[in-house]
Design a protein around this motif. Sequence first.
Motif, PDB file in Angstrom:
ATOM      1  N   LEU A 206      31.404  64.397  11.168  1.00 54.33           N
ATOM      2  CA  LEU A 206      32.121  65.433  11.915  1.00 54.33           C
ATOM      3  C   LEU A 206      33.641  65.285  11.796  1.00 54.33           C
ATOM      4  CD1 LEU A 206      29.980  65.563  15.193  1.00 54.33           C
ATOM      5  CD2 LEU A 206      30.041  67.256  13.340  1.00 54.33           C
ATOM      6  N   TYR A 207      34.137  64.063  11.905  1.00 48.93           N
ATOM      7  CA  TYR A 207      35.585  63.855  11.904  1.00 48.93           C
ATOM      8  C   TYR A 207      36.170  63.829  10.493  1.00 48.93           C
ATOM      9  CZ  TYR A 207      40.125  61.668  12.553  1.00 48.93           C
ATOM     10  OH  TYR A 207      41.468  61.384  12.506  1.00 48.93           O
TER      11      TYR A 207
ATOM     12  N   TYR B  48      36.544  67.961  12.305  1.00 52.87           N
ATOM     13  CA  TYR B  48      36.600  68.188  13.746  1.00 52.87           C
ATOM     14  C   TYR B  48      37.617  67.232  14.369  1.00 52.87           C
ATOM     15  CZ  TYR B  48      32.429  71.123  13.822  1.00 52.87           C
ATOM     16  OH  TYR B  48      31.543  72.131  13.647  1.00 52.87           O
TER      17      TYR B  48
ATOM     18  N   ALA C 262      34.347  65.294  17.809  1.00 52.87           N
ATOM     19  CA  ALA C 262      33.422  64.533  16.957  1.00 52.87           C
ATOM     20  C   ALA C 262      32.784  63.386  17.745  1.00 52.87           C
ATOM     21  CB  ALA C 262      34.160  63.995  15.738  1.00 52.87           C
TER      22      ALA C 262
ATOM     23  N   SER D 159      28.746  63.185  18.517  1.00 52.09           N
ATOM     24  CA  SER D 159      27.984  62.055  17.989  1.00 52.09           C
ATOM     25  C   SER D 159      27.405  61.208  19.121  1.00 52.09           C
ATOM     26  CB  SER D 159      28.856  61.207  17.065  1.00 52.09           C
ATOM     27  OG  SER D 159      29.908  60.588  17.760  1.00 52.09           O
TER      28      SER D 159
END
Length: 132
Positions: free
Chosen positions: A33-34, A39, A44, A48
């Motif tokens: 995600l990051y 994000y 993120a 998660s």
Amino acid sequence: MLSRNRGLLNQFLRYFCVGGIAALVDWSLFYVLYLKLGYHYIAAAAGSFVLSVIVNFFLGREFVFKNQCKFNANIEALSILALNTTGLLLDLVLIFLAIELGDIYPMTAKIGATGLVFIWNFSLRRWWLYSC
């Protein structure tokens, strides 16, 4: 006091294994995600963390605590949700402080926060939720 702590090491080691699996889910999704999807680190980390909590709940219930208090599944799930909501807030605050004040790389901050929240979650499960 001794009877209350009987099996603590065994239970902690089982929780450590379950927590390790959940941490791998958490870190992997945070990484995607990051670093891959771009994000913000807070979004993120929150996303998660939520998925790792789900993994941790089911594995922890089955292999560590085994619903030893014989809770109704809904009551147990709501209790875990409350416990992990505070864990999520702690995780996000630690990550924010590490990145913004400590200038620590986000993935390193995430891993460090996970370790502290792991201790928080185990302690509350062991001595509050499953203290029956």
